[in-house]
Design an enzyme around this catalytic site. Sequence first.
Site, short mmCIF file in Angstrom:
data_model
loop_
_atom_site.label_atom_id
_atom_site.label_comp_id
_atom_site.label_asym_id
_atom_site.label_seq_id
_atom_site.Cartn_x
_atom_site.Cartn_y
_atom_site.Cartn_z
CG ASN A 58 39.17 39.47 47.28
OD1 ASN A 58 39.74 40.30 48.23
ND2 ASN A 58 38.10 39.84 46.47
CD GLU B 101 43.88 39.25 42.64
OE1 GLU B 101 44.36 38.28 43.28
OE2 GLU B 101 42.49 39.31 42.50
#
Length: 692
Positions: free
Chosen positions: A506, A468
């Site tokens: 997440n 990311e």
Amino acid sequence: MSHLLHGRVLRHLGETKLELGPVVADDSPWSRGVTEDGVVWLVLDHGKSSVNTVSREVIEGLSAELDKLESERPRAVVIRSGKPAGFAAGADISGFDKMDDEGAVALLRQGHHVLDRLAALDCPTICVVHGAALGAGFEIALACDWRIAVDGASFGFPEVQLGLHPGLGGTFRLPTLIDPTEAMALMLAGKTAHTSKAKKLGIADIVTEERHVGAAVMAVVDGKIDRDGPGLKARAFNFETARNLAARQMRAQTEKKAPKAHYPAPHALIDLWEAHGHDPRAMQKAEIESFARLLGTETSKNLRRVFFLRQSLKDDARGDDGISHLHVIGAGAMGAEIAAWAALKGKMVTLGDLDLDPLGKAVRQAQDICKDKHLSDHETRDVLDRLMPDPRGYGIARADLVIEAGPETPEVKSKIYAGLKGRMKAGAILASNTSSLKLAALRDAAPNPAYFAGLHFFNPVSKMQLVEVIHHDTTDDAVIRRLAAFCGSLDRLPVRIGDYPGFLVNRALTPYLMEAMVLMDEGVPKEVIDSAASAFGMPLGPVALSDQVGLDICLHVAESLKDNLEKPMPEISARLRDKVEAGETGKKTGQGFYNWSHGTPRPDAEGGPEDLTDRLILPMLDACVECLREGVVRDSDAVDGAMIFGTGFAPFRGGPMHYARARGPGAIRDRLQQLQADHGPRFQPDPGWKDL
């Protein structure tokens, strides 16, 4: 106008020129030349890509070359790639979605006819392979009489990753060439046989260095190379009884890893071999028909979608990163892996830590990664030469990129950043490997907020493909482009993410993990919970995955999201806190919710509440919709790519957003509302569902 390839295609492979013979180039994918000894060299160099793919044009071009060879009767034919990256990456699948069964069968028959003609030439045919020969590229090599592997070459059939099996003769040519059970194992797993294994199995007849390719070719032409024929075991599988027994064992093993309901291709391959393994012609006919059927399955369509999602993420990683020297702060599990992987991929790396012990462990870890990636001793030494332990942080001043991989607390990170002021060179980028802390809370401590961003790698870095790339509202656009390109230089897939609690992965994954713990608190056994997730297609159930990630990390991320999100999260289980306090944090300590002393737990249990699977999966989908609505991620394809390559979300379903659209956004919204009524506000559907 034709001209000698020595000016255009005789490229360098490292420091060594590719041996291409006296080849003359034209506009065809294939170029040819004839030596004084009467050996024809055919060189495949198709398109502007760095790798060859086997398209209709390649097959038709080979057919045209065979027209000449069948009349010329050369002394021998040599086939190889003119691209330094390797032989061929497989078939061009871009047109598969447009073909019906009839069109697929016709195209496959054309390809088979051409490779049958190659196999039938009445002179020795020799395929020289450097780099990878995959899929249809491997099938071209198998249609030749001999295979010369340049050191570092690899061979494989990755078709099962596309919901298919080999379709241009691999299903019968490979089991005919080598031990049939070894051949089936390669095809069923989609794994690659690297040079030494390829030689041991009998795929490669000769292994040599590039500078000796010409001599190896002539050794074959002159009849100086001997090889063994099929052994007793291979001949035994001509009998139906032996194949039946082996096929039953293959099915049982395959079902554990790739259930037939989700992945029909490997099971279809076993059926082919069991029925026709004694008869190559019957196997060929059945292979064509089976491949065409598999093309139309939802599994294959979705797995081909995953292939193109990967290509899209790769496209976002193109360009020059301007990063030759990397400094990593923190030699813990993540920092050590990042440093080792960057060094393996050619970066100069300095690795800093206040403690010498982690630095020593990091070097040993780098050696293990090199071994796992089949690097030679010489290549491993080069990697270790590029990885320099740097306890005093001298590399900071020279680094183009500094990655902070310190403890996950704002206070520690801010202290690290304060120590960098005045030490980093102009234009250098500082990136945090934080997994959940908002960059906005950290940027003011950075030496230059415009050159501060997030690079969230996933553990283990050497195996997890996604990164990311996170920007805050004042990050320079050029910094994000360079970081994406940096990920590309590491052979990793970047997804650009906005600064949001938990970022994307997440944020979406944590409700899945926490809901599993709520279910355990309700009395549902962890084995039942994990089995339900596995049945849906997740690579690990949420309880086992929590253990693998680390229960301490899960707890930290859950607390961070609970504090920073408006939407309610599942209650954090007291048993999770108890495990962390007791030091039982999962795989890394050998004990979490599971005992890991016997390897990865893969339970197979039934039962549980009727809404078990939806309670696990739908909150993950809802979080993805939330991230789309909030503009955290570019589009649904980016979400799907990130969740597949970052979490292993059931690939055969095409990604969470693709699955949501297939199931129906309205139906999912209604189901979430029912779960909200039954279990509380954490299941309230996001407003973004109405826009899908």
